[in-house]
Design a protein around this motif. Structure first.
Motif, PDB file in Angstrom:
ATOM      1  N   VAL A 270      43.212  61.304  23.880  1.00 37.43           N
ATOM      2  CA  VAL A 270      44.556  61.120  24.441  1.00 37.43           C
ATOM      3  C   VAL A 270      44.460  60.426  25.800  1.00 37.43           C
ATOM      4  N   CYS A 271      43.539  60.892  26.635  1.00 40.04           N
ATOM      5  CA  CYS A 271      43.377  60.266  27.955  1.00 40.04           C
ATOM      6  C   CYS A 271      42.940  58.805  27.829  1.00 40.04           C
ATOM      7  N   PHE A 272      42.077  58.539  26.879  1.00 37.43           N
ATOM      8  CA  PHE A 272      41.620  57.166  26.665  1.00 37.43           C
ATOM      9  C   PHE A 272      42.783  56.262  26.271  1.00 37.43           C
ATOM     10  N   VAL A 273      43.640  56.750  25.385  1.00 34.22           N
ATOM     11  CA  VAL A 273      44.794  55.956  24.956  1.00 34.22           C
ATOM     12  C   VAL A 273      45.721  55.684  26.138  1.00 34.22           C
ATOM     13  N   VAL A 274      45.951  56.705  26.969  1.00 38.69           N
ATOM     14  CA  VAL A 274      46.803  56.526  28.153  1.00 38.69           C
ATOM     15  C   VAL A 274      46.221  55.468  29.081  1.00 38.69           C
ATOM     16  N   CYS A 275      44.917  55.574  29.346  1.00 35.85           N
ATOM     17  CA  CYS A 275      44.264  54.613  30.256  1.00 35.85           C
ATOM     18  C   CYS A 275      44.324  53.194  29.700  1.00 35.85           C
ATOM     19  N   VAL A 276      44.095  53.040  28.399  1.00 33.99           N
ATOM     20  CA  VAL A 276      44.139  51.710  27.796  1.00 33.99           C
ATOM     21  C   VAL A 276      45.535  51.108  27.910  1.00 33.99           C
ATOM     22  N   LEU A 277      46.551  51.899  27.587  1.00 34.08           N
ATOM     23  CA  LEU A 277      47.930  51.392  27.646  1.00 34.08           C
ATOM     24  C   LEU A 277      48.329  51.032  29.072  1.00 34.08           C
ATOM     25  N   LYS A 284      48.212  42.733  32.214  1.00 34.69           N
ATOM     26  CA  LYS A 284      48.848  41.726  31.380  1.00 34.69           C
ATOM     27  C   LYS A 284      50.365  41.855  31.556  1.00 34.69           C
ATOM     28  N   PRO A 285      50.881  41.157  32.516  1.00 32.89           N
ATOM     29  CA  PRO A 285      52.315  41.299  32.854  1.00 32.89           C
ATOM     30  C   PRO A 285      53.249  41.119  31.670  1.00 32.89           C
ATOM     31  N   SER A 286      52.883  40.240  30.742  1.00 34.36           N
ATOM     32  CA  SER A 286      53.775  39.988  29.612  1.00 34.36           C
ATOM     33  C   SER A 286      53.957  41.222  28.728  1.00 34.36           C
ATOM     34  N   ALA A 287      53.042  42.192  28.849  1.00 38.62           N
ATOM     35  CA  ALA A 287      53.129  43.395  28.018  1.00 38.62           C
ATOM     36  C   ALA A 287      54.004  44.478  28.642  1.00 38.62           C
ATOM     37  N   ARG A 288      54.408  44.280  29.896  1.00 41.18           N
ATOM     38  CA  ARG A 288      55.178  45.320  30.588  1.00 41.18           C
ATOM     39  C   ARG A 288      56.531  45.568  29.912  1.00 41.18           C
ATOM     40  N   PHE A 289      57.065  44.500  29.353  1.00 43.52           N
ATOM     41  CA  PHE A 289      58.363  44.659  28.701  1.00 43.52           C
ATOM     42  C   PHE A 289      58.271  45.605  27.498  1.00 43.52           C
ATOM     43  N   PHE A 290      57.129  45.527  26.762  1.00 41.09           N
ATOM     44  CA  PHE A 290      56.968  46.361  25.573  1.00 41.09           C
ATOM     45  C   PHE A 290      56.396  47.742  25.900  1.00 41.09           C
ATOM     46  N   ASN A 292      56.856  50.114  28.174  1.00 43.97           N
ATOM     47  CA  ASN A 292      57.585  50.886  29.187  1.00 43.97           C
ATOM     48  C   ASN A 292      57.123  52.327  29.160  1.00 43.97           C
ATOM     49  N   ASN A 293      57.597  53.108  30.080  1.00 42.08           N
ATOM     50  CA  ASN A 293      57.142  54.499  30.209  1.00 42.08           C
ATOM     51  C   ASN A 293      57.398  55.308  28.931  1.00 42.08           C
ATOM     52  N   MET A 294      58.570  55.093  28.332  1.00 38.05           N
ATOM     53  CA  MET A 294      58.903  55.841  27.125  1.00 38.05           C
ATOM     54  C   MET A 294      57.939  55.516  25.985  1.00 38.05           C
ATOM     55  N   THR A 295      57.601  54.239  25.828  1.00 35.53           N
ATOM     56  CA  THR A 295      56.676  53.836  24.759  1.00 35.53           C
ATOM     57  C   THR A 295      55.298  54.437  24.978  1.00 35.53           C
ATOM     58  N   ILE A 296      54.827  54.428  26.227  1.00 39.62           N
ATOM     59  CA  ILE A 296      53.516  55.009  26.528  1.00 39.62           C
ATOM     60  C   ILE A 296      53.503  56.506  26.256  1.00 39.62           C
ATOM     61  N   ILE A 297      54.601  57.171  26.608  1.00 38.50           N
ATOM     62  CA  ILE A 297      54.685  58.618  26.344  1.00 38.50           C
ATOM     63  C   ILE A 297      54.652  58.895  24.843  1.00 38.50           C
ATOM     64  N   LEU A 298      55.389  58.080  24.094  1.00 41.08           N
ATOM     65  CA  LEU A 298      55.409  58.266  22.644  1.00 41.08           C
ATOM     66  C   LEU A 298      54.031  58.017  22.024  1.00 41.08           C
ATOM     67  N   LEU A 299      53.387  56.908  22.432  1.00 38.48           N
ATOM     68  CA  LEU A 299      52.109  56.540  21.830  1.00 38.48           C
ATOM     69  C   LEU A 299      51.008  57.529  22.177  1.00 38.48           C
TER      70      LEU A 299
END
Length: 443
Positions: A270-277, A284-290, A292-299
């Protein structure tokens, strides 16, 4: 200005909600597919919640192998000449099988048939086969009067009244004594082991009488022994205790005593996934739109734990299977159905069993091995299957044979001694492999 900011914030929130919904739907669809795949792949894994006992205990390859053995045994029963070993050289194996009559069950004949069916003359000559009728009155065993017994065995072993206390052995043949089964079975095993030791072959194979051997067990066992010897030398050890030809995956699941390790690795994932995201979003600024905090929490907080749960639910045998080959198996390698012992270890094992006098072979052997930190090998995949549904001890003799069960709790201990992968063998592929090995040996 404030109104514009409010509108922009609401638009961003709406986009994030839509993204979160899309992410959730995509994950749920993927999760359902993973779930369905896991349920199919893990149906024969006893450590999985998807385990299907109604089909997992079906003797698929075993039934085919027994049919092959029946044809061989029919020919052996009517043969003018015996099928025993006839080689000028010293056999590589002494193979011993002790048997007693079981009420309503006749496994012994099939065991012998599957051991010998398909062997080349050279392979058969490399085996000294001892069949031990472990009755003070051997006529009590149905195989004793059948012609295949003498035609196939190099030696039919009976109790020697001048060497043993026949009256005491007879007292152990009562139904009451059979239920305990801790003295006579050990005595018979030791008696046969000593007889095999006297043949002075490099290795002794000890089998129970309710087994099925796959086509090609001989060359796979020889290859496994070579690997065991080589690995033992690389470890700097002088010897090893046994090679196991059968084990059940029943004991190879997730072990409760290892839960701290499972928890640690789960949290680490879980920690690894959080760090990667977070790393992707930062660099990668272009990925910030996708992302977001909610998506990271879900993933990381929902989807990853669900996948970890599915990983454990699928079972250890499915997700972390033993690779093919020879591996150490100092724990969870039940039971004593099929052992190969080096000749150099027979004397001390005979002394062990004789000194204990009462006990189960597998438990005594493991206690001895644990105390001395002995090396114990097992071959994967197993070359032997345990098909006995009725115990030789008498306790389960009146139990119905397994057809279809809804739960493992409906099975006796003897019925649960099952190698699930063994039944997935392809008879034609095994025969082709065996024929190729025989051609190679003959060239």
């Amino acid at each position: 200005m404030l109104l514009n900011r409010l509108v922009s914030y609401q638009s961003l929130s709406s986009i994030c909600s839509v993204q979160g919904l899309r992410t959730s739907l995509f994950f749920l669809l993927s999760y359902v597919l993973f779930f369905m795949a896991a349920s199919r792949l893990s149906s024969r894994d006893p450590s999985s919640i998807f385990f299907d006992p109604m089909n997992a205990y079906d003797p698929i390859y075993s039934a085919t192998r027994i049919r092959q053995a029946s044809l061989f045994l029919d020919a052996a029963s009517s043969a003018a000449e015996p099928h025993m070993a006839n080689g000028p050289r010293q056999p590589h194996f002494c193979l011993g099988i002790a048997t007693i009559a079981r009420k309503g069950a006749h496994y012994f004949k099939d065991t012998v048939g599957t051991i010998l069916e398909g062997l080349s003359k050279e392979e058969r000559a490399d085996i000294h086969l001892i069949l031990f009728i472990a009755h003070t009155d051997p006529s009590q065993h149905p195989a004793f009067a059948e012609p295949w017994l003498d035609n196939l065995a190099d030696q039919v072993l009976l109790y020697n009244a001048s060497e043993i206390d026949v009256d005491h052995i007879r007292s152990l043949e009562t139904n009451e004594a059979k239920i305990a089964g801790r003295e006579k079975a050990l005595f018979d095993y030791t008696y046969l082991l000593k007889e095999c030791a006297a043949i002075n072959t490099p290795y002794v194979i000890m089998l129970e009488d309710d087994l099925v051997a796959l086509d090609g067990w001989y060359h796979r066992t020889r290859a496994a022994l070579s690997s065991a010897e080589e690995q033992t030398k690389k470890m700097g050890a002088a010897n090893w205790l046994y090679l196991r030809l059968f084990y059940t995956e029943e004991l190879l699941g997730w072990n409760s005593e290892e839960w701290p390790a499972y928890l640690f690795y789960s949290v680490a994932v879980v920690c690894f996934v959080v760090c990667v995201l977070l790393g992707i979003r930062r660099f990668k600024p272009s990925a910030r739109f996708f992302l977001n905090n909610m998506t990271i929490i879900l993933l990381s907080g929902v989807f990853t734990p669900l996948l970890i749960g599915l990983f454990f639910a699928a079972g250890r045998v499915t997700m972390l299977p033993l690779s093919d080959g020879v591996h150490q198996m100092p724990k969870f390698g039940c039971c004593s159905q099929a052992f190969v012992f080096p000749q150099s270890r027979i004397t001390e094992l005979v002394e062990l069993y004789t000194s204990k006098r009462i006990g189960y072979v597998d438990m005594l052997t493991e206690e001895y091995a644990n105390a001395r930190n002995e090396i114990r090998w097992a071959v994967t995949p197993s070359v032997i299957q345990h098909v006995g549904r009725k115990s030789s001890k008498g306790a389960d003799n009146d139990a119905p044979s397994v057809a279809k069960v809804k739960s493992k709790n409906e099975l006796t201990i003897a019925e649960r001694l099952w190698n699930f992968r063994f039944e997935m063998n392809d008879a034609e592929a095994l025969r082709a492999e065996h024929d190729a090995m025989k051609d190679r040996a003959g060239s």
